[in-house]
Design a protein around this motif. Structure first.
Motif, mmCIF file in Angstrom:
data_model
loop_
_atom_site.group_PDB
_atom_site.id
_atom_site.type_symbol
_atom_site.label_atom_id
_atom_site.label_comp_id
_atom_site.label_asym_id
_atom_site.label_seq_id
_atom_site.Cartn_x
_atom_site.Cartn_y
_atom_site.Cartn_z
ATOM 1 N N LEU A 92 -28.347 0.483 -3.789
ATOM 2 C CA LEU A 92 -27.902 -0.119 -3.044
ATOM 3 C C LEU A 92 -27.161 -1.262 -3.586
ATOM 4 C CD1 LEU A 92 -30.726 -0.331 -0.269
ATOM 5 C CD2 LEU A 92 -28.590 0.255 -0.169
ATOM 6 N N ILE A 93 -27.604 -1.645 -5.106
ATOM 7 C CA ILE A 93 -27.007 -2.639 -5.555
ATOM 8 C C ILE A 93 -25.577 -2.670 -5.654
ATOM 9 C CG2 ILE A 93 -26.698 -4.093 -8.644
ATOM 10 C CD1 ILE A 93 -29.638 -3.144 -8.470
ATOM 11 N N HIS A 94 -24.620 -2.076 -5.770
ATOM 12 C CA HIS A 94 -22.920 -1.770 -6.229
ATOM 13 C C HIS A 94 -22.930 -1.182 -4.052
ATOM 14 C CE1 HIS A 94 -23.115 -2.379 -9.763
ATOM 15 N NE2 HIS A 94 -23.735 -1.526 -10.289
ATOM 16 N N ALA A 95 -23.522 -1.214 -3.160
ATOM 17 C CA ALA A 95 -22.999 -1.325 -1.713
ATOM 18 C C ALA A 95 -22.584 -1.718 -1.620
ATOM 19 C CB ALA A 95 -24.300 -0.917 -0.834
ATOM 20 N N ASP A 96 -22.045 -3.115 -2.455
ATOM 21 C CA ASP A 96 -20.461 -4.339 -1.485
ATOM 22 C C ASP A 96 -19.110 -3.458 -2.036
ATOM 23 O OD1 ASP A 96 -23.326 -6.452 -0.976
ATOM 24 O OD2 ASP A 96 -23.146 -4.869 0.400
ATOM 25 N N ASP A 97 -19.702 -3.272 -2.699
ATOM 26 C CA ASP A 97 -18.416 -2.632 -4.110
ATOM 27 C C ASP A 97 -17.577 -2.033 -3.267
ATOM 28 O OD1 ASP A 97 -19.634 -4.024 -5.895
ATOM 29 O OD2 ASP A 97 -20.008 -2.488 -7.061
ATOM 30 N N PHE A 98 -16.156 -1.717 -2.882
ATOM 31 C CA PHE A 98 -15.277 -1.564 -2.920
ATOM 32 C C PHE A 98 -14.652 -0.780 -3.797
ATOM 33 C CE2 PHE A 98 -13.742 -5.772 -2.307
ATOM 34 C CZ PHE A 98 -12.551 -5.958 -2.578
ATOM 35 N N PRO A 99 -13.546 0.459 -3.647
ATOM 36 C CA PRO A 99 -12.658 0.781 -4.663
ATOM 37 C C PRO A 99 -11.733 0.038 -4.904
ATOM 38 C CG PRO A 99 -12.207 1.982 -3.014
ATOM 39 C CD PRO A 99 -13.219 0.991 -2.513
ATOM 40 N N LEU A 100 -10.903 0.452 -6.247
ATOM 41 C CA LEU A 100 -9.917 -0.022 -6.818
ATOM 42 C C LEU A 100 -9.079 0.855 -7.545
ATOM 43 C CD1 LEU A 100 -7.397 -2.555 -7.459
ATOM 44 C CD2 LEU A 100 -9.025 -3.857 -8.867
ATOM 45 N N SER A 101 -7.736 0.888 -8.001
ATOM 46 C CA SER A 101 -7.303 1.883 -8.767
ATOM 47 C C SER A 101 -5.461 1.586 -8.617
ATOM 48 C CB SER A 101 -7.382 2.774 -8.391
ATOM 49 O OG SER A 101 -6.472 3.322 -6.264
ATOM 50 N N MET A 102 -4.745 1.871 -9.757
ATOM 51 C CA MET A 102 -3.773 1.742 -9.621
ATOM 52 C C MET A 102 -3.052 2.661 -8.392
ATOM 53 S SD MET A 102 -2.117 0.922 -13.788
ATOM 54 C CE MET A 102 -2.860 2.258 -14.087
ATOM 55 N N LEU A 103 -1.908 2.594 -8.298
ATOM 56 C CA LEU A 103 -1.161 3.444 -7.706
ATOM 57 C C LEU A 103 -0.582 4.818 -8.582
ATOM 58 C CD1 LEU A 103 0.666 1.414 -4.825
ATOM 59 C CD2 LEU A 103 -1.965 2.027 -4.894
ATOM 60 N N SER A 104 -0.416 5.394 -7.556
ATOM 61 C CA SER A 104 0.047 6.305 -8.349
ATOM 62 C C SER A 104 1.197 7.746 -7.523
ATOM 63 C CB SER A 104 -0.671 7.859 -9.165
ATOM 64 O OG SER A 104 -2.118 7.724 -7.646
ATOM 65 N N VAL A 105 1.358 8.999 -7.941
ATOM 66 C CA VAL A 105 2.491 9.896 -7.529
ATOM 67 C C VAL A 105 1.849 10.055 -6.298
ATOM 68 C CG1 VAL A 105 2.807 12.098 -7.057
ATOM 69 C CG2 VAL A 105 2.966 10.478 -9.302
ATOM 70 N N GLU A 106 0.722 10.291 -5.791
ATOM 71 C CA GLU A 106 -0.792 10.489 -4.252
ATOM 72 C C GLU A 106 0.032 9.303 -3.872
ATOM 73 O OE1 GLU A 106 -2.077 10.988 -6.893
ATOM 74 O OE2 GLU A 106 -1.748 12.631 -7.524
ATOM 75 N N ASP A 107 0.180 8.117 -4.103
ATOM 76 C CA ASP A 107 0.561 6.780 -3.203
ATOM 77 C C ASP A 107 1.884 6.988 -3.086
ATOM 78 O OD1 ASP A 107 -2.171 5.822 -2.932
ATOM 79 O OD2 ASP A 107 -2.038 5.258 -5.229
ATOM 80 N N ARG A 108 2.230 7.731 -3.354
ATOM 81 C CA ARG A 108 3.722 7.578 -2.733
ATOM 82 C C ARG A 108 4.371 6.459 -3.784
ATOM 83 N NH1 ARG A 108 5.240 7.997 2.800
ATOM 84 N NH2 ARG A 108 3.058 7.609 3.731
#
Length: 174
Positions: A14-30
């Motif tokens: 629950l400590i990290h429950a408020d976190d949301f993902p961050l990533s670099m865009l890649s081929v899957e993101d067109r």
């Protein structure tokens, strides 16, 4: 002791429950890549934060210098890809480009929306050589280039001799 471990095990996620993902865009993101020489292409926060302003914090891991960009954009309410039709289908924003970074450097990046923070992303910009380090001397030439140049030079010389001879030997109108 077992009870304490069970309670801590239940509370720790629950400590990290408020976190949301961050990533670099890649081929899957067109996109072809999210890594460039002096910039990175980052994913956008989820639409659950629609209407809220986003701050971006990043740390240069080599110099330990941190930067904060305030109010870089406002999270929009994104439609699913299947709902996109017409002119809005091509105008949708798929990511944020973090620019003016250093060539070949590792960064620790995170979004901050109000009191919520994204999971940190470790990303490295591409490493490229300076154009001044490229050797352009004779060793860079291949033998085939030398042979082709000699053949073309000899052919041009023979052509010029043939044109000269044909003008001298051609019958005159007298």
């Amino acid at each position: 002791m077992l009870v304490v471990l069970l309670i801590m095990g239940g509370l720790l996620p629950l400590i990290h429950a408020d976190d949301f993902p961050l990533s670099m865009l890649s081929v899957e993101d067109r996109v072809i890549t999210g890594r460039f020489i002096n910039s990175l292409l980052l994913s956008l926060p989820p639409c659950t934060y629609a209407g809220q302003s986003v701050d971006l914090e990043y740390l240069n891991c080599y110099t330990n210098k941190s930067y904060t960009l305030h109010n870089i954009f406002t999270v929009r309410n994104y439609k699913s890809i299947g709902d996109l039709t017409g002119p809005t289908a091509f105008s949708r924003n798929i990511g944020y480009q973090l620019m003016n970074l250093t060539n070949g450097t590792q960064y620790r990046i995170s979004y901050k929306i109000g009191m919520y923070r994204s999971t940190p992303l470790m990303a490295t910009t591409r490493t490229v050589s300076s154009y001044t380090e490229i050797e352009v001397g004779f060793p860079g030439r291949s033998a085939a280039m030398v042979v082709i140049t000699v053949i073309l030079s000899v052919a041009a010389f023979i052509l010029l001799i043939g044109i000269s001879i044909s003008t001298l030997v051609s019958p005159s109108d007298e």
